[in-house]
Enzyme design. Structure first.
Site, PDB file in Angstrom:
ATOM      1  N   ASN A  10      39.753  36.760  35.803  1.00 55.63           N
ATOM      2  CA  ASN A  10      40.040  36.428  37.200  1.00 55.63           C
ATOM      3  C   ASN A  10      38.944  37.064  38.050  1.00 55.63           C
ATOM      4  OD1 ASN A  10      41.049  36.096  39.765  1.00 55.63           O
ATOM      5  ND2 ASN A  10      42.702  37.601  39.530  1.00 55.63           N
ATOM      6  N   TRP A  11      38.114  36.233  38.640  1.00 50.18           N
ATOM      7  CA  TRP A  11      36.986  36.776  39.405  1.00 50.18           C
ATOM      8  C   TRP A  11      37.396  37.387  40.731  1.00 50.18           C
ATOM      9  CZ3 TRP A  11      33.147  32.086  38.948  1.00 50.18           C
ATOM     10  CH2 TRP A  11      32.634  32.042  37.638  1.00 50.18           C
ATOM     11  N   LYS A  12      38.595  37.063  41.191  1.00 51.38           N
ATOM     12  CA  LYS A  12      39.016  37.491  42.531  1.00 51.38           C
ATOM     13  C   LYS A  12      37.959  37.015  43.543  1.00 51.38           C
ATOM     14  CE  LYS A  12      41.663  41.033  40.336  1.00 51.38           C
ATOM     15  NZ  LYS A  12      42.363  42.279  40.379  1.00 51.38           N
ATOM     16  N   HIS A  96      50.065  36.657  41.949  1.00 54.27           N
ATOM     17  CA  HIS A  96      49.286  37.867  41.667  1.00 54.27           C
ATOM     18  C   HIS A  96      49.711  38.947  42.655  1.00 54.27           C
ATOM     19  CE1 HIS A  96      45.978  40.642  41.175  1.00 54.27           C
ATOM     20  NE2 HIS A  96      45.687  40.020  40.039  1.00 54.27           N
ATOM     21  N   GLU A  98      48.097  40.988  44.304  1.00 52.15           N
ATOM     22  CA  GLU A  98      47.293  41.032  45.535  1.00 52.15           C
ATOM     23  C   GLU A  98      47.744  39.951  46.520  1.00 52.15           C
ATOM     24  OE1 GLU A  98      43.547  40.830  43.500  1.00 52.15           O
ATOM     25  OE2 GLU A  98      43.903  42.829  42.671  1.00 52.15           O
ATOM     26  N   GLU A 168      51.291  42.502  34.777  1.00 52.70           N
ATOM     27  CA  GLU A 168      50.212  43.322  35.316  1.00 52.70           C
ATOM     28  C   GLU A 168      50.789  44.480  36.123  1.00 52.70           C
ATOM     29  OE1 GLU A 168      46.432  40.764  35.663  1.00 52.70           O
ATOM     30  OE2 GLU A 168      47.522  40.648  37.529  1.00 52.70           O
ATOM     31  N   GLY A 174      42.532  47.326  38.343  1.00 47.51           N
ATOM     32  CA  GLY A 174      41.280  47.804  38.953  1.00 47.51           C
ATOM     33  C   GLY A 174      41.167  49.309  39.046  1.00 47.51           C
ATOM     34  N   SER A 214      43.051  46.669  33.842  1.00 45.49           N
ATOM     35  CA  SER A 214      41.981  47.447  33.209  1.00 45.49           C
ATOM     36  C   SER A 214      41.800  47.123  31.729  1.00 45.49           C
ATOM     37  CB  SER A 214      42.222  48.948  33.435  1.00 45.49           C
ATOM     38  OG  SER A 214      42.242  49.220  34.825  1.00 45.49           O
ATOM     39  N   GLY A 235      40.215  41.305  35.416  1.00 41.45           N
ATOM     40  CA  GLY A 235      39.766  40.935  36.753  1.00 41.45           C
ATOM     41  C   GLY A 235      38.804  41.883  37.394  1.00 41.45           C
TER      42      GLY A 235
HETATM   43  O1  LIG Z   1      43.848  39.394  37.652  1.00 39.17           O
HETATM   44  C1  LIG Z   1      43.590  40.339  36.950  1.00 39.17           C
HETATM   45  C2  LIG Z   1      44.171  41.612  37.157  1.00 39.17           C
HETATM   46  O2  LIG Z   1      44.406  41.878  38.490  1.00 39.17           O
HETATM   47  C3  LIG Z   1      43.522  42.731  36.400  1.00 39.17           C
HETATM   48  O3  LIG Z   1      42.472  43.265  37.121  1.00 39.17           O
HETATM   49  P1  LIG Z   1      41.571  44.427  36.463  1.00 39.17           P
HETATM   50  O4  LIG Z   1      41.064  43.910  35.152  1.00 39.17           O
HETATM   51  O5  LIG Z   1      40.518  44.677  37.459  1.00 39.17           O
HETATM   52  O6  LIG Z   1      42.463  45.617  36.274  1.00 39.17           O
END
Ligand SMILES: O=C[C@H](O)COP(=O)(O)O
Length: 314
Positions: A10-12, A96, A98, A168, A174, A214, A235
């Site tokens: 997931n690139w966000k 998600h 976020e 998650e 993150g 992570s 992500g």
């Molecule tokens: O969408 C993916 C998740 O929010 C995981 O994010 P992360 O790999 O930065 O912890």
């Protein structure tokens, strides 16, 4: 039931257009050409049609990061399921943390979005997870159960078995802090139990549940050895094509799900029930394993018995 692992990046809100194309090109170029793992890149909406084209010759799937539940309307800035379907997007992330936190995405809206995704043959990746406070208060399973029940309200078993769920923990996103593989497995198992309670064991065994938070190439394999973890969701901002490929590689080389060799001495397998205590016995656990999991019997003594019979007449 063997579930095919699914690894999603997931690139966000990271990457320029040029970086996006280079990333997808590099991943699809080196993507393993076997069917051991599904790989998905979830990109900003702006890039989706181009990325679908770039990946069109490979098995790499392209997903969106969110969408509205309406097909069209006066919703400035939103993307609709019909629009995503019109550019051949395969997956969409829904709920998600976020989106829930910064854009007030509610359980009710997520449920409507799941329905809209299914109506357009887009696979929803439904996210759930607890905050650190909820984990410390011991309410993790209660929280995710509530989120999953709300997201799945109104769907039948056949619809649910094709969905993907991403567990998650918010405190792991993150932050570099990963849930231990056992803790992640426990929550993914609890999610599967909720689906079994809502539907049945077959549906619960079919749904793929990813862990996100992570995930890195060095922890993916351990996560995927666990019974209830069927993939990963990664992500972090520095996600490169090489790192995603390493995670995908970890997914395809994962040790297989547990295989049991069960030696049942004197446990005769015969269909005939007369005089057959084994067939007549109440053995719910064994019968459940036999009906729900792939199995085979192994005859180990036949040649020895033939030999003994020929030699000694026994
Ligand atoms: O969408 C993916 C998740 O929010 C995981 O994010 P992360 O790999 O930065 O912890």
């Amino acid at each position: 039931m063997m579930r095919k692992p699914i690894i999603a990046g997931n690139w966000k809100m990271f990457k320029t257009f040029e970086e996006a194309i280079q990333f997808v090109d590099a991943v699809q170029d080196k993507l393993p050409t076997n069917d051991k793992v599904d790989a998905v890149v979830c990109a900003p909406a702006l890039y989706l049609p181009t990325l679908v084209q770039v990946a069109s010759e490979s098995e790499l799937a392209i997903g969106a990061q969110t969408m509205h539940f309406e097909n069209e309307g006066a919703f400035t800035g939103e993307i609709s399921p019909a629009q995503l379907a019109s550019v051949d997007v395969d997956y969409v992330i829904l709920g998600h943390s976020e989106r829930r936190e910064y854009y007030n995405e509610t359980d009710e809206a997520i449920n409507k979005k799941v329905a809209a995704a299914l109506a357009h043959n887009i696979v929803p990746i439904i996210c759930c997870g607890e905050t650190l406070e909820e984990r410390e208060a011991g309410t993790t399973e209660q929280k995710v159960a509530g989120q999953i029940k709300a997201a799945l309200a109104g769907f039948d078993a056949q619809q649910v078995e094709h969905m993907v769920i991403a567990y998650e923990p918010i405190w792991a996103i993150g932050t570099g802090k990963t849930a231990t593989a056992d803790d992640a497995n426990q929550v993914c198992g609890a999610i599967r139990a909720v689906i079994e309670e809502l539907y049945n064991a077959e549906t619960a065994n079919a749904v793929r549940i990813q862990y996100g938070g992570s995930v890195k190439p060095d922890n993916i394999q351990e996560l995927l050895t666990k019974e209830h973890i069927d993939g990963a969701f990664s992500g972090w901002s520095k996600l490169t094509a090489r790192i995603l490929l390493n995670i995908i590689g970890g997914g395809q080389q994962m040790p297989k799900k547990p295989v049991a060799l069960i030696i049942l001495d004197g446990f005769a397998f015969r269909d005939e029930t007369f005089g057959n205590a084994v067939a007549q016995a109440n053995k719910p656990n064994f019968d459940r394993y036999w009906s729900q999991y792939p199995h085979a019997t192994l005859t180990a003594a036949e040649k020895l018995l033939d030999y003994l019979t020929a030699k000694w007449g026994i």
